[in-house]
Design an enzyme around this catalytic site. Structure first.
Site, mmCIF file in Angstrom:
data_model
loop_
_atom_site.group_PDB
_atom_site.id
_atom_site.type_symbol
_atom_site.label_atom_id
_atom_site.label_comp_id
_atom_site.label_asym_id
_atom_site.label_seq_id
_atom_site.Cartn_x
_atom_site.Cartn_y
_atom_site.Cartn_z
ATOM 1 N N HIS A 1 -4.173 1.081 10.510
ATOM 2 C CA HIS A 1 -4.747 2.420 10.728
ATOM 3 C C HIS A 1 -4.374 2.978 12.102
ATOM 4 O O HIS A 1 -5.048 3.854 12.633
ATOM 5 C CB HIS A 1 -6.282 2.404 10.544
ATOM 6 C CG HIS A 1 -6.686 2.230 9.103
ATOM 7 N ND1 HIS A 1 -6.716 3.274 8.217
ATOM 8 C CD2 HIS A 1 -7.045 1.130 8.389
ATOM 9 C CE1 HIS A 1 -7.099 2.835 7.019
ATOM 10 N NE2 HIS A 1 -7.297 1.524 7.093
ATOM 11 N N LEU B 1 3.163 -5.238 -0.326
ATOM 12 C CA LEU B 1 4.374 -5.733 0.333
ATOM 13 C C LEU B 1 5.485 -4.694 0.298
ATOM 14 O O LEU B 1 6.619 -4.948 0.685
ATOM 15 C CB LEU B 1 4.852 -7.035 -0.316
ATOM 16 C CG LEU B 1 3.863 -8.186 -0.219
ATOM 17 C CD1 LEU B 1 4.443 -9.451 -0.818
ATOM 18 C CD2 LEU B 1 3.508 -8.439 1.242
ATOM 19 N N GLU C 1 9.363 9.290 -1.356
ATOM 20 C CA GLU C 1 7.967 9.051 -1.768
ATOM 21 C C GLU C 1 7.170 10.365 -1.727
ATOM 22 O O GLU C 1 6.410 10.657 -2.636
ATOM 23 C CB GLU C 1 7.295 8.005 -0.859
ATOM 24 C CG GLU C 1 7.995 6.664 -0.863
ATOM 25 C CD GLU C 1 7.122 5.496 -1.350
ATOM 26 O OE1 GLU C 1 6.006 5.713 -1.849
ATOM 27 O OE2 GLU C 1 7.602 4.350 -1.215
ATOM 28 N N ASP D 1 7.157 1.271 6.352
ATOM 29 C CA ASP D 1 7.679 0.366 5.329
ATOM 30 C C ASP D 1 9.196 0.460 5.225
ATOM 31 O O ASP D 1 9.895 -0.555 5.137
ATOM 32 C CB ASP D 1 7.063 0.692 3.969
ATOM 33 C CG ASP D 1 5.551 0.600 3.988
ATOM 34 O OD1 ASP D 1 5.002 0.108 4.988
ATOM 35 O OD2 ASP D 1 4.927 1.020 3.001
HETATM 36 P P1 ADP Z 1 4.064 -1.303 -3.355
HETATM 37 O O1 ADP Z 1 2.861 -1.545 -2.515
HETATM 38 O O2 ADP Z 1 4.593 -2.587 -3.911
HETATM 39 O O3 ADP Z 1 5.099 -0.478 -2.670
HETATM 40 P P2 ADP Z 1 3.969 1.004 -5.038
HETATM 41 O O4 ADP Z 1 3.028 1.446 -6.098
HETATM 42 O O5 ADP Z 1 4.187 1.878 -3.875
HETATM 43 O O6 ADP Z 1 3.537 -0.458 -4.610
HETATM 44 O O7 ADP Z 1 5.395 0.793 -5.709
HETATM 45 C C1 ADP Z 1 5.531 0.090 -6.912
HETATM 46 C C2 ADP Z 1 6.485 0.852 -7.832
HETATM 47 O O8 ADP Z 1 7.827 0.696 -7.348
HETATM 48 C C3 ADP Z 1 6.492 0.276 -9.232
HETATM 49 O O9 ADP Z 1 5.512 0.912 -10.031
HETATM 50 C C4 ADP Z 1 7.892 0.636 -9.703
HETATM 51 O O10 ADP Z 1 7.957 1.974 -10.142
HETATM 52 C C5 ADP Z 1 8.716 0.504 -8.433
HETATM 53 N N1 ADP Z 1 9.283 -0.863 -8.326
HETATM 54 C C6 ADP Z 1 8.999 -1.786 -7.394
HETATM 55 N N2 ADP Z 1 9.679 -2.934 -7.605
HETATM 56 C C7 ADP Z 1 10.420 -2.727 -8.708
HETATM 57 C C8 ADP Z 1 11.332 -3.536 -9.460
HETATM 58 N N3 ADP Z 1 11.604 -4.799 -9.112
HETATM 59 N N4 ADP Z 1 11.927 -2.983 -10.531
HETATM 60 C C9 ADP Z 1 11.647 -1.707 -10.903
HETATM 61 N N5 ADP Z 1 10.800 -0.905 -10.245
HETATM 62 C C10 ADP Z 1 10.185 -1.394 -9.161
HETATM 63 MG MG MG Z 2 4.748 1.491 -1.930
#
Ligand code: ADP
Ligand code: MG
Length: 381
Positions: A32, A120, A155, A167
């Site tokens: 934060h 992550l 994003e 990130d």
């Molecule tokens: P995070 O905290 O892991 O970033 P998010 O919701 O921001 O969580 O991002 C997750 C999204 O990113 C998934 O719903 C998918 O759309 C995409 N994504 C992440 N890893 C993969 C992967 N290995 N293959 C396909 N899409 C992925």
């Molecule tokens: Mg994310």
């Protein structure tokens, strides 16, 4: 994973792809602090998304996602696609084009081992690997900082998540044995050594995400702003909590509610813990660093009040193990993971203890994710 990608690429599209990789990240301390223009301390990890890619001479992309076992054709001149994971790829292409790059069609296969939605940043890994790869194969000449911005704007504009830039920064600039002290005000950064010997990092995923997270996030931002406005009314030049010391805050304590005071004090102290923690890392003092992690958790739980029972429970167990040097909730709060720095010889005892106690208390086993700090986005020869 790399062999799998090469094989799938050959089978589906023919020929050999160039291979790229971009990792997920952890944030060791500094929570934060980003929107208060302070510091964060992320590092890239050994969990990553891998991509095999080759230009195809067309204007569309043919994409196979290994993890979703789905192949699709993506019109790069069309609309933002429906499929969630395709939005990231489409968005990266559009953001590169907006900045003048010529990016045309490609065939690709991708997949990885960054757990999705666990905090992550699998999404930053995805944006970074596509940005990095397209930049190479189409010779766009973007810097890593440009690519971080391209990922962040993907994003914002194509996924609808108004994230900061930490990130993407970590995924692109990460280095083995180092973490990134990123100044969220100037976006300047410094590498700080993080190469613990006989210790390791482990994440314990509560597997919960309480619905309070986004509404409370907005409330915290407002409370911080309120504190800044009060101090700024007296001290010229103050525009964020970054400009405010604890002494300064204390001088105007009488003018703010106790809640606003505690929120602001947390952020100021968290920033200081991060700076002190970086000094400790430079002196190779992981005990002091771990102590700062515990301090961060206490502040997040008691002063900033963004923790939850599951997170506090895990940190409570950690404190009972002398071999756990530090532990704290990671991310915005109200769920997600606890990150711990653990002596190798205490690791098994700690993990077993957390798993059995957590199961007894909450009825589910938390997921355990081992992480090692590693290199950022790169091509694999
Ligand atoms: P995070 O905290 O892991 O970033 P998010 O919701 O921001 O969580 O991002 C997750 C999204 O990113 C998934 O719903 C998918 O759309 C995409 N994504 C992440 N890893 C993969 C992967 N290995 N293959 C396909 N899409 C992925
Ligand atoms: Mg994310």
């Amino acid at each position: 994973m790399i062999d799998r990608i090469k094989e799938e690429f050959k089978k589906r599209f023919g020929g050999d792809a160039e291979i790229f990789v971009a990792p997920g990240r952890v944030n060791l301390i500094g929570e934060h602090t980003d929107y208060n223009l302070g510091f964060v301390l992320p590092g890239a990890i050994d969990k990553a998304i891998y991509l095999g890619i080759k230009p195809n001479g067309a204007m569309n992309a043919r994409i196979y996602s290994i993890d979703y076992d789905t192949e699709m054709s993506l019109d790069l001149d069309g609309d933002n696609p429906e499929r969630q994971w395709a939005k990231y790829i489409f968005g990266v292409v559009q953001e590169m084009r907006k900045r003048g790059a010529v990016v045309e069609g490609f065939d690709c296969v991708f997949g990885g081992d960054v757990p999705l939605g666990a905090g992550l940043s699998s999404s930053a890994a995805l944006e970074s690997v596509f940005g990095f790869a397209l930049n190479e194969i189409y010779g766009c000449g973007f810097s890593r900082a440009d690519l971080a911005r391209i990922g962040q704007m993907t994003e914002h504009n194509y996924v609808g998540v108004r994230c900061g830039i930490m990130d993407q920064f970590a995924s692109l600039f990460g280095k083995d044995g180092q973490v990134i002290k990123l100044d969220c005000r100037s976006l300047e950064f410094e590498m700080v050594p993080f190469a613990p010997v006989g210790m390791r990092l482990v994440l314990i995923d509560t597997m919960v995400k309480h619905s309070l997270a986004s509404s409370e996030y907005n409330v915290r931002r407002e409370q911080c702003e309120e504190g800044v406005n009060i101090v700024a009314g007296h001290v010229p030049g103050v525009t964020s909590l970054r400009d405010i010391t604890i002494d300064m805050l204390d001088r105007f304590k009488g003018e703010m509610s106790n809640v606003v005071y505690r929120r602001c004090a947390f952020v100021i102290n968290e920033n200081q813990r991060l700076l002190d923690g970086c000094e400790a890392l430079r002196m190779n003092d992981y005990e002091v660093f771990g102590h700062k992690m515990y301090g961060s958790h206490d502040g997040l739980s008691n002063e900033y009040q963004v923790s939850c029972r599951e997170l506090d429970f895990i940190v409570g167990v950690a404190r009972k193990h002398t071999g756990v040097l530090g532990a704290r909730m990671m991310g915005g709060g109200f769920g997600g993971c606890v990150i711990s720095l653990v002596n190798d010889d205490a690791y098994a005892g700690y993990i077993n203890d957390v798993q059995s106690k957590f199961k007894a208390e909450f009825g589910v086993s938390p997921r355990v994710i081992d992480v090692v700090i590693g290199d950022g986005a790169r091509q694999i020869q």
